[in-house]
Design an enzyme around this catalytic site. Sequence first.
Site, mmCIF file in Angstrom:
data_model
loop_
_atom_site.group_PDB
_atom_site.id
_atom_site.type_symbol
_atom_site.label_atom_id
_atom_site.label_comp_id
_atom_site.label_asym_id
_atom_site.label_seq_id
_atom_site.Cartn_x
_atom_site.Cartn_y
_atom_site.Cartn_z
ATOM 1 C CB SER A 14 20.839 -29.491 18.099
ATOM 2 O OG SER A 14 19.432 -30.189 18.937
ATOM 3 C CB SER A 16 17.220 -31.423 21.158
ATOM 4 O OG SER A 16 16.303 -31.020 20.094
ATOM 5 C CE LYS A 63 12.961 -33.059 11.598
ATOM 6 N NZ LYS A 63 11.923 -31.817 11.618
ATOM 7 C CG ASP A 99 8.699 -31.620 13.777
ATOM 8 O OD1 ASP A 99 8.996 -31.122 14.674
ATOM 9 O OD2 ASP A 99 9.343 -32.098 12.814
ATOM 10 C CB ALA A 120 5.638 -27.425 -1.148
ATOM 11 N N GLY A 122 9.488 -30.863 3.954
ATOM 12 C CA GLY A 122 9.134 -31.566 4.902
ATOM 13 C C GLY A 122 8.445 -30.852 6.049
HETATM 14 P P1 ATR Z 1 12.220 -28.663 5.389
HETATM 15 O O1 ATR Z 1 12.340 -30.037 5.233
HETATM 16 O O2 ATR Z 1 12.936 -27.766 6.419
HETATM 17 O O3 ATR Z 1 10.815 -28.005 5.027
HETATM 18 P P2 ATR Z 1 12.827 -28.400 2.436
HETATM 19 O O4 ATR Z 1 12.358 -29.882 2.349
HETATM 20 O O5 ATR Z 1 14.170 -28.335 1.807
HETATM 21 O O6 ATR Z 1 13.033 -28.107 3.916
HETATM 22 O O7 ATR Z 1 11.734 -27.558 1.935
HETATM 23 C C1 ATR Z 1 12.108 -25.945 1.695
HETATM 24 C C2 ATR Z 1 10.874 -25.442 1.383
HETATM 25 O O8 ATR Z 1 11.253 -24.065 1.622
HETATM 26 C C3 ATR Z 1 10.679 -25.606 0.017
HETATM 27 O O9 ATR Z 1 9.107 -25.711 -0.180
HETATM 28 C C4 ATR Z 1 11.275 -24.450 -0.781
HETATM 29 O O10 ATR Z 1 10.804 -24.255 -2.150
HETATM 30 P P3 ATR Z 1 11.023 -25.134 -3.520
HETATM 31 O O11 ATR Z 1 10.066 -26.348 -3.436
HETATM 32 O O12 ATR Z 1 10.485 -24.057 -4.561
HETATM 33 O O13 ATR Z 1 12.552 -25.464 -3.385
HETATM 34 C C5 ATR Z 1 11.006 -23.395 0.164
HETATM 35 N N1 ATR Z 1 12.044 -22.275 0.190
HETATM 36 C C6 ATR Z 1 13.326 -22.250 0.261
HETATM 37 N N2 ATR Z 1 14.046 -21.244 0.317
HETATM 38 C C7 ATR Z 1 12.975 -20.312 -0.243
HETATM 39 C C8 ATR Z 1 12.918 -18.879 -0.656
HETATM 40 N N3 ATR Z 1 14.233 -18.085 -0.507
HETATM 41 N N4 ATR Z 1 11.794 -18.405 -1.067
HETATM 42 C C9 ATR Z 1 10.611 -19.264 -1.045
HETATM 43 N N5 ATR Z 1 10.752 -20.650 -0.767
HETATM 44 C C10 ATR Z 1 11.827 -20.870 -0.456
#
Ligand code: ATR
Length: 265
Positions: A14, A16, A63, A99, A120, A122
């Site tokens: 991190s 931060s 979070k 954020d 989609a 966090g």
């Molecule tokens: P964060 O909280 O950092 O946003 P997360 O909640 O794990 O992390 O969400 C990751 C997002 O990235 C999700 O929308 C995921 O798609 P899925 O819902 O289909 O799993 C997307 N994601 C992760 N790796 C990806 C990739 N290689 N290509 C496209 N979308 C990806």
Amino acid sequence: MKLLAVLGDPIAHSLSPLMHNYVYQKNAIEAIYTRIKIADGKRLREVFEANDLYGANITIPHKEEAFRLADEVSQTVEKIGAVNTWVKNGDRIIGHNTDAEGFMSAAAIKSGETALVLGAGGAARAVAIALLERGIDFAVLNRTADRLAFFERYGAKVFLWENPPNERFDLIINTTSAGLKDDSLPLEINALENYLKNAKGAFDLIYGKKTPFLRLAETLGVKAQDGENMLVFQGAIAHSLFFGGDRTQIAQDMKTALRFPALWR
Ligand code: ATR
């Protein structure tokens, strides 16, 4: 002397502490900002109280737990359902999400323009609520359907890879982790190229590296921006919640700290 910390797992990398401690040093604030690894999110509050922390930032993967454990949150934070900053107010903990505001401070988007949010999770939720509050029209495009219900609840247009929206957007925003530790793109290349070619800008929340998404945008002549400004703005907003001060100046100082990491790590 006040103690503050970033709480999460993994936490060793991190930035931060680097950003916050530099600002304390520069402004003669008697505080130290450290990092604490917490594997079990249910222990967040116990650790916060046991260390008598003055304030904290909460990062991956806690979070949502930080949201549940806060005593009070704003309406915006209630919508996002995730908290990344805790500020102590007597015995109460007030939860904030810097954020969302950090994104809006960093992203080059004006009212009347449109955005496409890739992903989609966090991070996408914070971005979507920020866009919603600014009255910016946007759509969400994700690989799988599971996490889209959140966005539909707020009236957002949602799409799956197999049926992407047939329109242009001014800003294409990557909130996925694609490209963070690998060389993947956040969307199938032909569809992505099509959106980028018709866009004014590309924004990737990932910082510290040029992702394949940003490289593709640049190749197509589209203005590309990584997540560094969002990182420093969310940090500066958190700092101003802890200690006050001018956010723009603090963000500038935090950016300086990032440029000279060896001095402050
Ligand atoms: P964060 O909280 O950092 O946003 P997360 O909640 O794990 O992390 O969400 C990751 C997002 O990235 C999700 O929308 C995921 O798609 P899925 O819902 O289909 O799993 C997307 N994601 C992760 N790796 C990806 C990739 N290689 N290509 C496209 N979308 C990806």
